[in-house]
Design an enzyme around this catalytic site. Sequence first.
Site, PDB file in Angstrom:
ATOM      1  N   HIS A   1     -32.330 -52.745 -33.107  1.00  0.00           N
ATOM      2  CA  HIS A   1     -33.289 -52.375 -32.053  1.00  0.00           C
ATOM      3  C   HIS A   1     -34.677 -52.940 -32.393  1.00  0.00           C
ATOM      4  O   HIS A   1     -35.359 -53.491 -31.529  1.00  0.00           O
ATOM      5  CB  HIS A   1     -33.427 -50.849 -31.954  1.00  0.00           C
ATOM      6  CG  HIS A   1     -32.208 -50.124 -31.467  1.00  0.00           C
ATOM      7  ND1 HIS A   1     -31.684 -49.027 -32.118  1.00  0.00           N
ATOM      8  CD2 HIS A   1     -31.427 -50.314 -30.372  1.00  0.00           C
ATOM      9  CE1 HIS A   1     -30.635 -48.562 -31.446  1.00  0.00           C
ATOM     10  NE2 HIS A   1     -30.446 -49.334 -30.385  1.00  0.00           N
TER      11      HIS A   1
ATOM     12  N   LYS B   1     -25.665 -35.536 -23.560  1.00  0.00           N
ATOM     13  CA  LYS B   1     -25.238 -35.989 -24.890  1.00  0.00           C
ATOM     14  C   LYS B   1     -25.670 -34.987 -25.949  1.00  0.00           C
ATOM     15  O   LYS B   1     -26.659 -34.282 -25.770  1.00  0.00           O
ATOM     16  CB  LYS B   1     -25.893 -37.342 -25.202  1.00  0.00           C
ATOM     17  CG  LYS B   1     -25.153 -38.531 -24.607  1.00  0.00           C
ATOM     18  CD  LYS B   1     -25.626 -39.815 -25.262  1.00  0.00           C
ATOM     19  CE  LYS B   1     -24.887 -41.028 -24.751  1.00  0.00           C
ATOM     20  NZ  LYS B   1     -25.401 -42.279 -25.325  1.00  0.00           N
TER      21      LYS B   1
ATOM     22  N   SER C   1     -26.062 -47.641 -33.499  1.00  0.00           N
ATOM     23  CA  SER C   1     -26.465 -46.315 -33.995  1.00  0.00           C
ATOM     24  C   SER C   1     -25.235 -45.525 -34.424  1.00  0.00           C
ATOM     25  O   SER C   1     -25.276 -44.797 -35.425  1.00  0.00           O
ATOM     26  CB  SER C   1     -27.208 -45.552 -32.896  1.00  0.00           C
ATOM     27  OG  SER C   1     -28.368 -46.240 -32.508  1.00  0.00           O
TER      28      SER C   1
HETATM   29  O1  PNS Z   1     -28.914 -46.987 -25.872  1.00  0.00           O
HETATM   30  P1  PNS Z   1     -27.985 -46.850 -24.702  1.00  0.00           P
HETATM   31  O2  PNS Z   1     -27.301 -45.521 -24.750  1.00  0.00           O
HETATM   32  O3  PNS Z   1     -27.043 -48.022 -24.578  1.00  0.00           O
HETATM   33  O4  PNS Z   1     -28.909 -46.868 -23.373  1.00  0.00           O
HETATM   34  C1  PNS Z   1     -28.342 -46.710 -22.097  1.00  0.00           C
HETATM   35  C2  PNS Z   1     -29.434 -46.434 -21.058  1.00  0.00           C
HETATM   36  C3  PNS Z   1     -30.277 -45.239 -21.466  1.00  0.00           C
HETATM   37  C4  PNS Z   1     -30.337 -47.639 -20.921  1.00  0.00           C
HETATM   38  C5  PNS Z   1     -28.709 -46.177 -19.684  1.00  0.00           C
HETATM   39  O5  PNS Z   1     -27.728 -45.213 -19.876  1.00  0.00           O
HETATM   40  C6  PNS Z   1     -29.673 -45.714 -18.611  1.00  0.00           C
HETATM   41  O6  PNS Z   1     -30.440 -46.491 -18.096  1.00  0.00           O
HETATM   42  N1  PNS Z   1     -29.614 -44.407 -18.272  1.00  0.00           N
HETATM   43  C7  PNS Z   1     -30.514 -43.783 -17.320  1.00  0.00           C
HETATM   44  C8  PNS Z   1     -29.787 -43.472 -16.004  1.00  0.00           C
HETATM   45  C9  PNS Z   1     -29.760 -44.694 -15.101  1.00  0.00           C
HETATM   46  O7  PNS Z   1     -30.771 -45.267 -14.800  1.00  0.00           O
HETATM   47  N2  PNS Z   1     -28.538 -45.080 -14.655  1.00  0.00           N
HETATM   48  C10 PNS Z   1     -28.395 -46.223 -13.769  1.00  0.00           C
HETATM   49  C11 PNS Z   1     -28.154 -47.519 -14.530  1.00  0.00           C
HETATM   50  S1  PNS Z   1     -26.498 -47.594 -15.107  1.00  0.00           S
END
Ligand code: PNS
Length: 172
Positions: A25, A49, A136
């Site tokens: 990251h 989560k 992670s």
């Molecule tokens: O580190 P991660 O868990 O791969 O991040 C994923 C993240 C947080 C970027 C994604 O789950 C997200 O954008 N969640 C917020 C909800 C959202 O906007 N959903 C629509 C896009 S799929």
Amino acid sequence: MNNDLLPPAMIAIYPGSFDPITLGHLDIIERGSKLFDRVVVAVLRNPGKSPLFTVEQRLRQIQTATQHLPHVEVDSFDGLTVDYANLIGAKVLLRGLRVMSDFEKELQMAHTNKTLSKEIETVFLATSTEHGFLSSSIVKEIAKFNGSINHLVPDHVAAEMYQSYQNQAPKQ
Ligand code: PNS
């Protein structure tokens, strides 16, 4: 010089769970900060989560890890990523790509976000080769069984992880 002629600052957000932040990251954040005027590392508050670290712990971990980067800020958000991006005037969602399996998920997410907010672009950075395997989850698994993670996460994060699992840091 007439300031009206200057382009507006380009703000990128780097959204994620960061439970915890890894050197992979950090690599994306450092490289992203050379491409954009501001990079906001945005930690999702995700009630669905059960993370190892609270959002507040993760914010502190990321702040410490990025304090050498003047154009990087750290924040948390809930709801849709594009809504948060629009709220702070970010035009770019920054994401790292490690392997092909990331690509499918990330492309679907980029397409979804595009349907939600046309003005926002997803920009992918290829993860540096040495971090291609890193996640992670892998770091948590190693720390849980008291393996060495000092080459995978910043030192202060490694110390907090061993503490969370009530493990001693392994001898190098
Ligand atoms: O580190 P991660 O868990 O791969 O991040 C994923 C993240 C947080 C970027 C994604 O789950 C997200 O954008 N969640 C917020 C909800 C959202 O906007 N959903 C629509 C896009 S799929």
